[in-house]
Design a protein around this motif. Structure first.
Motif, short mmCIF file in Angstrom:
data_model
loop_
_atom_site.label_atom_id
_atom_site.label_comp_id
_atom_site.label_asym_id
_atom_site.label_seq_id
_atom_site.Cartn_x
_atom_site.Cartn_y
_atom_site.Cartn_z
N ASN A 65 52.51 34.43 47.38
CA ASN A 65 52.12 35.74 46.76
C ASN A 65 53.06 36.86 46.94
O ASN A 65 54.22 36.49 47.23
CB ASN A 65 50.69 36.16 47.35
CG ASN A 65 50.93 36.34 48.93
OD1 ASN A 65 52.07 36.42 49.53
ND2 ASN A 65 49.57 36.25 49.55
N GLY A 66 52.59 38.00 46.70
CA GLY A 66 53.64 39.30 46.76
C GLY A 66 54.40 39.43 48.04
O GLY A 66 55.39 39.51 48.44
N HIS A 67 53.41 39.28 49.10
CA HIS A 67 53.95 39.34 50.73
C HIS A 67 55.03 38.31 50.95
O HIS A 67 56.11 38.82 51.56
CB HIS A 67 52.79 39.34 51.52
CG HIS A 67 52.08 40.52 51.60
ND1 HIS A 67 50.91 40.84 50.57
CD2 HIS A 67 51.82 41.33 52.63
CE1 HIS A 67 50.44 41.85 50.94
NE2 HIS A 67 50.81 42.29 52.22
N TRP A 70 58.06 39.42 49.13
CA TRP A 70 58.92 40.36 50.16
C TRP A 70 59.67 39.67 51.15
O TRP A 70 60.81 39.99 51.37
CB TRP A 70 58.20 41.36 50.89
CG TRP A 70 57.27 42.28 50.13
CD1 TRP A 70 57.85 43.04 48.88
CD2 TRP A 70 56.11 43.17 50.39
NE1 TRP A 70 56.83 44.02 48.56
CE2 TRP A 70 55.98 44.07 49.45
CE3 TRP A 70 55.17 43.15 51.50
CZ2 TRP A 70 54.82 45.00 49.53
CZ3 TRP A 70 54.07 43.83 51.47
CH2 TRP A 70 54.02 44.96 50.42
N PHE A 92 51.98 50.18 49.35
CA PHE A 92 52.55 49.20 49.21
C PHE A 92 54.24 49.16 49.78
O PHE A 92 54.94 48.43 50.08
CB PHE A 92 52.61 48.41 47.78
CG PHE A 92 51.53 47.78 47.44
CD1 PHE A 92 51.37 46.54 47.93
CD2 PHE A 92 50.42 48.70 47.10
CE1 PHE A 92 50.06 45.89 47.77
CE2 PHE A 92 49.36 47.93 46.89
CZ PHE A 92 48.79 46.61 47.10
N SER A 141 59.02 50.39 45.68
CA SER A 141 58.25 49.86 44.71
C SER A 141 58.50 50.71 43.36
O SER A 141 58.90 51.83 43.10
CB SER A 141 56.86 50.28 44.79
OG SER A 141 56.57 49.60 46.23
N VAL A 143 56.11 50.49 40.64
CA VAL A 143 54.82 51.07 40.51
C VAL A 143 54.15 50.79 41.82
O VAL A 143 54.15 49.57 42.30
CB VAL A 143 53.92 50.42 39.53
CG1 VAL A 143 52.68 50.78 39.87
CG2 VAL A 143 54.29 50.99 38.07
N THR A 145 51.14 50.36 43.57
CA THR A 145 49.75 49.95 42.80
C THR A 145 48.56 50.48 43.74
O THR A 145 47.80 50.87 43.18
CB THR A 145 49.54 48.37 43.13
OG1 THR A 145 50.77 47.48 42.96
CG2 THR A 145 48.41 47.80 42.33
N ASP A 172 60.45 46.51 44.04
CA ASP A 172 59.28 45.76 43.98
C ASP A 172 58.59 46.12 42.66
O ASP A 172 58.03 47.31 42.59
CB ASP A 172 58.42 46.27 45.06
CG ASP A 172 56.96 45.48 45.26
OD1 ASP A 172 56.68 45.06 44.01
OD2 ASP A 172 56.25 45.58 46.07
N ILE A 174 56.23 43.88 41.34
CA ILE A 174 55.06 43.05 41.37
C ILE A 174 54.28 43.64 40.41
O ILE A 174 53.49 42.81 39.52
CB ILE A 174 54.71 42.89 42.81
CG1 ILE A 174 55.53 42.22 43.51
CG2 ILE A 174 53.30 42.23 42.66
CD1 ILE A 174 55.35 41.91 44.92
N ALA A 175 53.77 44.84 40.53
CA ALA A 175 52.50 45.40 39.64
C ALA A 175 53.16 45.70 38.19
O ALA A 175 52.24 45.97 37.40
CB ALA A 175 52.03 46.78 40.20
N GLN A 197 50.58 37.19 39.55
CA GLN A 197 48.96 37.39 39.27
C GLN A 197 48.98 38.89 38.82
O GLN A 197 47.64 39.21 38.81
CB GLN A 197 48.17 37.06 40.54
CG GLN A 197 48.32 38.23 41.60
CD GLN A 197 49.43 38.05 42.62
OE1 GLN A 197 50.31 37.66 42.40
NE2 GLN A 197 49.07 38.87 43.75
N LYS A 198 49.71 39.32 38.47
CA LYS A 198 49.57 40.94 37.59
C LYS A 198 49.80 40.93 36.27
O LYS A 198 49.26 40.12 35.39
CB LYS A 198 50.11 41.86 38.48
CG LYS A 198 49.61 41.79 40.13
CD LYS A 198 49.84 42.88 41.05
CE LYS A 198 49.30 42.56 42.45
NZ LYS A 198 49.44 43.54 43.17
#
Ligand SMILES: *Cc1c(COP(=O)(O)O)cnc(C)c1O
Length: 400
Positions: A65-67, A70, A92, A141, A143, A145, A172, A174-175, A197-198
């Motif tokens: 996942n995102g973590h 990272w 985040f 980041s 964005v 989130t 980052d 991710i979002a 997943q975003k």
């Protein structure tokens, strides 16, 4: 009576809505991982993933996942005792900083609070103060989130250049990927972090890195690496299995192929424009609701710095929590909690919420969420200014 039955809408900022096309592409028996459709499909992913991020660089995909993404970034960027500069503009940013600190990286934190974007001037100042060039990378980041701020990445690169500092720039996204404009190479980003997943509309499970040549060269000796996170064999892979350090994330890869097809069929620039228009629709409703009601306000005042993927807003405690519960129970729509704006134990926690508008989302879905929100405010007696839905409809009409 409840009006929640029918197709439910999870309007939280990840996991986002999964298109039926993506679900259908994943609905198959286990594929062979040594030949056939899977390796052939994956060969077509790499150029499209580069196009998505706007880079000629390298791509690595992890089952994470995102973590996890990272950690993939941290492990390759740093050696024990290295120094990182993290620009935090919400929960985040702090999360990434904590993930770095836990691996023995010395973290300098520039905290811009929860409702303003990172200031390139302060970044330049911090870099100029680092005479010995001990900061190895600047991380932030695109964005955040939690706050729904959108940072100006090109301005961060300009600050690095103005300070004449050699640190790598790691972002980052991710979002924001697949929602907000991203031009990795043009903006001078060395490492971009994503997840499935975003805006990419695939279930959680893929962590993605886009890596510049400069980052590959500069990080050749980083010693936080473990065999799984090491990007070197993944980007140099000449056999299919080498990309994964084990079994490939089979079904997710078929899902990702389908989602990239959807993005490029619509056109990446059109995808960004759709998200911008839907975001403006949400902002228009909030502006009307907040008229004469200072309790209702968007978290980010500066429109140029608002995310197009998610909107964080204040509704006053306990109104935000009560409205979220009402929407889930009575209208079949789930909004995001106000993450990192207050601790869950604080009364203020009940005063924030987030409306996601990322990925597979269109005008009727956003207008439906806003109309359901206004119905909930009516039902619960939450004070709000008039005309929110008219303003939202006008925002859509102006775009269409
Ligand atoms: C969602 C998100 C993460 C964390 O991703 P997980 O898959 O929940 O670990 C990190 N950064 C940003 C900007 C995010 O939006």
């Amino acid at each position: 009576m409840s009006l929640a039955n029918g197709r439910r809408y999870l309007a939280i900022p990840g996991p986002a809505v999964i298109p039926d096309r993506v679900l259908a592409a994943m609905h198959r028996s286990a594929p062979d991982i040594y030949g056939g459709a899977l390796p052939e499909t994956v060969a077509t992913l790499w150029p499209d993933l580069r196009r998505l991020a706007g880079t000629q660089g390298h791509v690595a995909i992890y089952i994470a996942n995102g973590h996890g993404a990272w950690e993939a970034a941290n492990s390759n960027l740093f050696s024990r005792g290295d120094r990182a500069l993290v620009l935090a503009t919400g929960r985040f940013g702090h999360g990434w900083a904590e993930s770095l600190a836990s691996r023995g990286v010395a973290v300098d934190l520039l905290d811009f609070g929860r409702s303003t974007a990172a200031d390139p001037g302060r970044l330049e100042e911090a870099l100029r103060a680092d005479h010995m060039h001990r900061i190895r990378a600047v991380l932030l980041s695109h964005v955040d989130t939690a706050s729904s701020v959108r940072n100006d990445i090109a301005a961060m690169r300009a600050a690095l250049d103005a300070a004449g500092h050699p640190a790598l720039l790691a972002v980052d996204a991710i979002a924001s990927l697949g929602c907000d404009e991203m031009r990795m190479d043009e903006w001078g980003v060395d490492l971009l972090v994503g997840a499935s997943q975003k805006g990419l509309m695939v279930p959680p499970g893929l962590g993605l890195l886009w890596i510049s040549d400069r980052a590959v060269a500069r990080c050749a000796e980083s010693d936080l690496r473990t065999p799984y996170w090491d990007w070197r064999p993944r980007i140099a892979a000449h056999e299919f299995w080498m990309h994964w350090n084990g079994t490939a994330p089979t079904h997710h890869l078929f899902g990702l192929r389908e989602s990239l097809d959807m993005i490029f069929e619509e056109g990446l620039v059109m995808v960004w424009a759709r998200h911008a228009a839907l975001a403006r629709t949400v902002w228009a409703a909030f502006a009307a609701w907040g008229e004469g009601n200072p309790d209702i306000a968007l978290n980010i005042e500066d429109t140029a710095r608002r995310a197009h993927a998610v909107t964080a807003a204040r509704l006053g405690a306990p109104h935000a929590s009560r409205l979220r519960e009402w929407l889930e129970r009575e209208a079949g729509v789930t909004l995001g909690i106000g993450l990192g704006m207050a601790a869950p134990s604080e009364p203020a926690w009940h005063g924030f919420l987030r409306v996601a508008h990322m990925g597979h989302v269109n005008a009727h879905m956003v207008l439906g969420v806003l109309a359901a929100m206004q119905a909930g405010m009516e039902a619960l007696g939450i004070p709000h200014g008039p005309g929110g839905l008219e303003a939202a409809a006008r925002a859509v009409a102006r775009t269409a």
